[in-house]
Design an enzyme around this catalytic site. Structure first.
Site, PDB file in Angstrom:
ATOM      1  N   ARG A  55       0.866 -15.204  12.303  1.00 16.65           N
ATOM      2  CA  ARG A  55      -0.266 -14.145  11.867  1.00 16.65           C
ATOM      3  C   ARG A  55      -0.128 -13.104  12.664  1.00 16.65           C
ATOM      4  O   ARG A  55      -0.225 -11.927  12.663  1.00 16.65           O
ATOM      5  CB  ARG A  55      -1.343 -14.682  11.376  1.00 16.65           C
ATOM      6  CG  ARG A  55      -2.104 -13.490  10.592  1.00 16.65           C
ATOM      7  CD  ARG A  55      -3.643 -13.869  10.388  1.00 16.65           C
ATOM      8  NE  ARG A  55      -4.446 -14.008  11.458  1.00 16.65           N
ATOM      9  CZ  ARG A  55      -4.947 -15.432  12.131  1.00 16.65           C
ATOM     10  NH1 ARG A  55      -4.685 -16.504  11.331  1.00 16.65           N
ATOM     11  NH2 ARG A  55      -5.652 -15.343  13.041  1.00 16.65           N
ATOM     12  N   TYR A 107      -1.772   8.960  -3.169  1.00 13.42           N
ATOM     13  CA  TYR A 107      -1.211   8.039  -3.961  1.00 13.42           C
ATOM     14  C   TYR A 107      -2.413   7.558  -4.951  1.00 13.42           C
ATOM     15  O   TYR A 107      -3.358   7.258  -4.211  1.00 13.42           O
ATOM     16  CB  TYR A 107      -0.597   6.941  -3.358  1.00 13.42           C
ATOM     17  CG  TYR A 107      -0.233   5.721  -4.252  1.00 13.42           C
ATOM     18  CD1 TYR A 107       0.316   5.752  -5.467  1.00 13.42           C
ATOM     19  CD2 TYR A 107      -0.722   4.495  -3.761  1.00 13.42           C
ATOM     20  CE1 TYR A 107       0.592   4.464  -5.998  1.00 13.42           C
ATOM     21  CE2 TYR A 107      -0.240   3.125  -4.201  1.00 13.42           C
ATOM     22  CZ  TYR A 107       0.152   3.536  -5.444  1.00 13.42           C
ATOM     23  OH  TYR A 107       0.301   2.233  -6.079  1.00 13.42           O
ATOM     24  N   ASP A 179      -0.056  10.109   5.599  1.00 15.75           N
ATOM     25  CA  ASP A 179       0.761   9.236   4.985  1.00 15.75           C
ATOM     26  C   ASP A 179       2.075  10.142   4.882  1.00 15.75           C
ATOM     27  O   ASP A 179       2.133  11.060   4.170  1.00 15.75           O
ATOM     28  CB  ASP A 179       0.178   9.186   3.517  1.00 15.75           C
ATOM     29  CG  ASP A 179       0.916   8.149   2.818  1.00 15.75           C
ATOM     30  OD1 ASP A 179       2.099   7.833   3.054  1.00 15.75           O
ATOM     31  OD2 ASP A 179       0.461   7.315   1.999  1.00 15.75           O
ATOM     32  N   LYS A 204       9.462   2.124   0.334  1.00 19.24           N
ATOM     33  CA  LYS A 204      10.053   3.440  -0.364  1.00 19.24           C
ATOM     34  C   LYS A 204      11.222   3.577   0.670  1.00 19.24           C
ATOM     35  O   LYS A 204      12.028   2.965   0.603  1.00 19.24           O
ATOM     36  CB  LYS A 204       9.006   4.408  -0.217  1.00 19.24           C
ATOM     37  CG  LYS A 204       7.679   4.191  -1.074  1.00 19.24           C
ATOM     38  CD  LYS A 204       7.781   3.379  -2.338  1.00 19.24           C
ATOM     39  CE  LYS A 204       6.667   3.376  -3.220  1.00 19.24           C
ATOM     40  NZ  LYS A 204       5.667   2.551  -2.658  1.00 19.24           N
TER      41      LYS A 204
END
Length: 388
Positions: A55, A107, A179, A204
């Protein structure tokens, strides 16, 4: 590239292929291995080999982080399980009663996270049209800690002047986060324009092959990096090594893919602007875009993302249901072309009145132009628009 940190002076294509990586030292494998492990053996109590638990650290993830950081011109990259996880962790750097100015054109999932989840925890949000510097400036309060924008916006393709927004944020003692998912590091580098943080959905354009989900945050400040890294480990929204490997595979062709996306996007936008079934085209690369001059100033290319107004839900439905190459699907930025209806798909969680205020109508259709032959894509849209 033997020295994974020696990226000074290298251009985008070289960075995409080599930055953050070196041949695997045991076998000489040129591709970074998938370190599929949850833990690491320690040679003795109190001494480890740089890795304790997956992690916290994973070599495959670290290679991706270094690579994307280099592409963004940043010092540090931090990978996440999704773009929303990167946003969620960013917001956790702030406390109850802190204020955040956010562009309304983000978004839909970002708007939902901020307005319906984080706001319940005592943070305050003001959503503004971030294309207007006056609106950003007017929204600033004494307790404003962050200005967050997405540029170009999803799906209206509006732009924020990054350098000017950074000046406003910094004058108020706040950070500017951007972003950069729609633009990609190939087309826009917000850190060079004054931003403090850059975020991506690596799902993306960075990955580019529609086969993984991930996120990334990039920054130059050691202090921001330390806070962000602590929260990444504390909250645990980390990506798996296989997803990191897929994204790292994708970045190697980012510069090549973006050239094709940019070329196809511009050509299709120009064609759509002449079509009698299309009422309006939203694309920063067109001189008709109200912020075309800003796009030319702060972007290298204009991406494959286009939104068009068809006039009604009925028209939009006929268009999206009748394409043959453009696939009706969520997401964007892959090598294959996609078509979607933002009001019913990506932005369904945004209240109707807010959508309408932004111009996001039921007749709006969003295109993600892939890297197929552009004449085939135009022919596909032409035959589908003939049914509108």
């Amino acid at each position: 590239m033997k020295d994974e940190t020696n990226t000074a002076g290298l251009r985008m294509g070289t960075l995409a292929v080599h930055a953050g990586q070196q041949p695997e030292p045991v076998t000489g494998a040129i591709m970074t291995p998938v370190f599929q492990t949850s833990t690491y053996v320690q040679p003795e109590l109190g001494r480890h080999l740089g890795y304790e638990y997956a992690r916290t650290q994973n070599p495959t993830r670290e290679a991706l982080e270094r690579n994307v950081a280099a592409l963004e011109g940043g010092a540090y990259g931090i990978a996440f399980a999704s773009g929303l996880a990167a946003h969620d962790t960013m917001i956790k750097m702030f406390s109850a009663d802190d204020h955040i100015v956010c562009g309304e054109g983000v978004y839909g999932g970002t708007f939902r996270l901020f307005s319906k989840v984080i706001a319940r925890m005592g943070l305050h949000f003001t959503f503004v049209d971030s294309s207007s510097l006056d609106e950003i400036r007017a929204a600033i309060r004494p307790n404003t800690k962050l200005v967050h924008v997405e540029t170009p916006t999803n799906p209206m393709m509006g732009l924020t002047d990054i350098a000017a927004a950074a000046e406003i944020a910094h004058a108020a003692g706040a950070w500017l986060s951007v972003d950069n998912t729609f633009a990609s590091p190939y087309n826009q580098q917000p850190l060079a324009l004054g931003a403090d943080l850059v975020l991506h959905s690596t799902t993306k354009y960075i990955n580019g092959h529609s086969d993984m989900v991930g996120g990334m945050a990039v920054m130059n400040s050691p202090e921001i990096h330390e806070q962000y890294r602590f929260l990444q480990n504390a909250a645990g929204a980390v990506p798996g090594p296989w997803d990191c490997w897929l994204a790292l595979r994708g970045t190697k062709t980012l510069h090549l893919r973006m050239q094709a996306h940019n070329a196809n996007g511009l050509r299709i936008a120009q064609w759509l602007e002449t079509h009698d079934k299309v009422e309006r085209v939203y694309y920063p690369g067109l001189p008709s875009h109200p912020q075309h001059a800003l796009a030319q100033r702060q972007m290298k290319g204009f991406t494959g993302m286009i939104s068009i107004e068809t006039g009604s839900l009925e028209n939009a439905t006929k268009l999206v249901n009748n394409t043959r190459i453009f696939a009706l699907a969520e997401s964007l930025g892959g090598v294959e072309s996609l078509i979607g209806h933002p009001a019913m798909m990506t932005h369904a969680s945004v209240p109707v009145d807010r959508r309408q205020a932004m111009g996001l109508s039921d007749g709006l259709v969003r295109l993600s132009c892939g890297v197929e032959d552009v004449e085939d894509l135009i022919a596909d849209l032409d035959q589908a628009l003939a049914k509108v």
